[in-house]
Design an enzyme around this catalytic site. Structure first.
Site: not given
Length: 608
Positions: A2, A27, A74, A98-99, A480, A484, A487, A503, A603
């Site tokens: 946002c 963002r 968003w 925003n929020g 990570e 990636k 995403e 396991h 973002k």
């Protein structure tokens, strides 16, 4: 997540509002809109999807007016449709937000009981109706907003436009950032300094609970108790030059290639390379020697950087480290002992979960250190020890260069802690400085394998599921890498400690599941290769990422290998970040996804 921009201007504002939104695209968003105050009415244009859709609407139906607000949304409440896009409006006001308004359901029911009609599924629309009610009852804008703010629970940055006051905007912040910009005969609101950079370099940061009335002549800020306050005007430092992709197809690829430069820039702040010494910390009198325990808190990619740092802190400084996902930190009632250092990692410095965790840690008497890429962010301003990265603006939603710069800062901090604790000899300090100084060149060497990685990306692109394996600091790197890939390519991927495969996860292995093994040669190499061979024995397609010695020793039978420069274990996490980033990138390109703005992601995550 946002973006907000508002202008009380001398000239037409629509084109400038749209340009401001373009600067906020990084963002992440899924709809956008603009509202202006013109000829005694509020007029707005909204569109789902990318800003090009909104631009097309504006081309067909231009907006006039010298005062306006704009927003990239968003979605939180309600799908990303035109009706749910901001600004939300009544006849009297328009609002961008925003929020999250946590008590919006009860407020909505109350308003509906009084006959108010809603046209969206959002939490934001209740703000428009609450303010509108008070305006219709005769309140002036400032009085109306002051009363409404006291009824809102949650996190918000708000910008509000008023039909009867065409030269006025009101903004408010609680938990989400908002800045005021000062121009010549114009005043601005923005969710960050970058949005306002082409308009002004003179900005003020609103503090928690502040709200502000802005006109062409300036701004009056009030605190949460409605007391007028002064907030200093500072130089934003944000560049007004639009960030371009250069010769690269995507921002993400450009940012992957920038890593040797930005890691070098970051390390210059923390190392005296020629002297072979660690540079003093930005706060020279910060007492690291008294730190008895470190608590690391972060989200997403920053959390994995923190996991790598845990190995370094404990190995070099012999200080115990706890690490938490920020969204869980407060809710487990953590025991934070006296003398502890709470370390928060965030690219934006505005991540809502991490910021809330920071404030909890401060309330428990912890010293606060932050690693951020935005030195003017809320976290940076609330820290005892600010440890900036120098990655520059990161536009791609999937973090790349911010991650490696975080690792560089965390390695230097671990070494500083070890030195303060008397656990680092001058010779060991010189050795650490030397190896860290080699990182930019090694990152550059890793980039040389881009074409090789592109050629073998097809092994992964056809998969539905992918597993990543690593040991020691390469274990968080495996997570990570999986993050990636999921995403930006939307392939399901998971990262595991290599020894944990047997396991449970090994049950998933068959010849349709690529296994990405991160295994630089070194003390953990043979153990990792043993786990890799267990996977191969069950038909898994292994992609081995190692150096020349490792590939030569274990590459036979792999579906593909990626050869990295041979590096010291200290900098291996920085260097091996490159192939996992490039692999995710090329797989996503092969699948035709939106690499820079993947679906559903943002973002700067400013909601909990």
């Amino acid at each position: 997540m946002c973006g907000i921009i508002g202008i009380v201007g001398k000239d037409q504002v629509c084109s400038r509002l749209l340009e401001g939104l373009r600067r906020l695209e990084y963002r992440g968003y899924d709809s956008a809109g603009i509202a202006t105050d013109h000829d005694g009415r509020i007029d707005r244009r909204r569109a789902p999807g990318k800003l090009d859709n909104l631009a097309a609407v504006l081309k067909e139906q231009p907006l006039a007016g010298t005062t306006g607000i704009a927003h990239t949304r968003w979605a939180t409440h309600g799908a990303p449709t035109q009706d749910n896009a901001h600004p939300h409006a009544t006849e009297e006001v328009a609002v961008v937000h925003n929020g999250i308004i946590e008590n919006f359901k009860s407020l909505r029911e109350e308003l509906q009981a009084r006959g108010r009609t809603f046209t969206s599924q959002t939490d934001t629309e209740v703000v428009a109706h609450l303010v509108s009610e008070r305006i219709e009852a005769g309140d002036e804008p400032a009085a109306a907003v002051s009363a409404v703010l006291k009824r809102l629970h949650g996190a918000f940055a708000l910008a509000i436009l008023f039909r009867q006051h065409p030269d006025l905007l009101i903004g408010a912040r609680l938990g989400s950032p908002l800045v005021v910009g000062y121009g010549e005969g114009e005043t601005y609101l923005g969710s960050d300094a970058l949005a306002l950079a082409p308009l002004t370099q003179r900005i003020s940061y609103l503090e928690e609970g502040d709200w502000v009335v802005i006109t062409r002549d300036g701004a009056q800020v009030f605190d949460r108790n409605d007391v007028p306050v002064e907030r200093p005007i500072v130089a934003s430092g944000a560049t007004d030059i639009a960030v371009s992709k250069g010769n690269h197809r995507h921002y993400m690829l450009k940012e992957i290639y920038e890593q040797p430069i930005v890691v070098a820039q970051t390390l210059r702040t923390y190392l005296r390379r020629l002297e072979g010494e660690l540079a003093p910390l930005p706060v020279e009198d910060f007492d690291l020697a008294s730190v008895r325990r470190v608590t690391i808190v972060a989200c997403g990619t920053s959390f994995y950087a923190g996991m790598v740092a845990k190995y370094w802190f404990e190995q070099f400084a012999r200080v115990p480290v706890d690490i938490d996902v920020a969204s869980e930190f407060r809710y487990r009632a953590p025991v934070l002992e006296e003398g502890g250092l709470a370390l928060f990692i965030s690219q934006s410095g505005e991540t809502a979960d991490t910021l809330a965790a920071l404030r909890h840690a401060r309330s428990e008497g912890q010293k606060i250190a932050v690693v951020v890429n935005v030195p003017t962010s809320t976290m940076a301003r609330e820290a005892d020890l600010l440890l900036p990265t120098h990655a520059g603006p990161e536009i791609g939603v999937a973090s790349t260069k911010a991650f490696t710069c975080q690792l560089a800062v965390l390695a230097a901090l671990a070494a500083n802690l070890a030195k303060a604790k008397g656990r680092l000899t001058p010779a060991e300090e010189r050795e650490i400085v030397r190896h860290l100084s080699e990182a930019p060149a090694s990152l550059n060497g890793a980039l040389a394998y881009d074409e090789t990685i592109q050629e073998m990306a097809g092994v992964v692109a056809v998969a539905r599921d992918v597993l990543y394996l690593g040991r020691g600091p390469d274990y968080p790197l495996a997570m990570e890498g999986a993050l990636k890939l999921k995403e930006i390519s939307y392939i399901h991927a998971e990262g595991y400690a290599a020894g944990e495969m047997k396991h449970g996860p090994i049950a998933l292995v068959d010849d349709s599941v690529p296994i990405i093994v991160i295994a630089p040669s070194g003390p953990l190499f043979e153990k990792t290769v043993s786990n890799m061979q267990e996977v191969q024995a069950r038909g898994g397609k292994v992609v081995l990422i190692s150096d020349y010695d490792g590939v030569r020793a274990a590459g036979e039978g792999c579906a593909a290998t990626i050869t990295m420069p041979k590096v010291h274990p200290l900098i291996a996490p920085l260097v091996y970040a490159v192939p996992i980033q490039l692999l995710a990138y090329h797989v996503a390109v092969a699948k035709g996804t939106d690499v820079d703005q993947p679906r559903n992601l943002a973002k700067s995550v400013t909601v909990e």
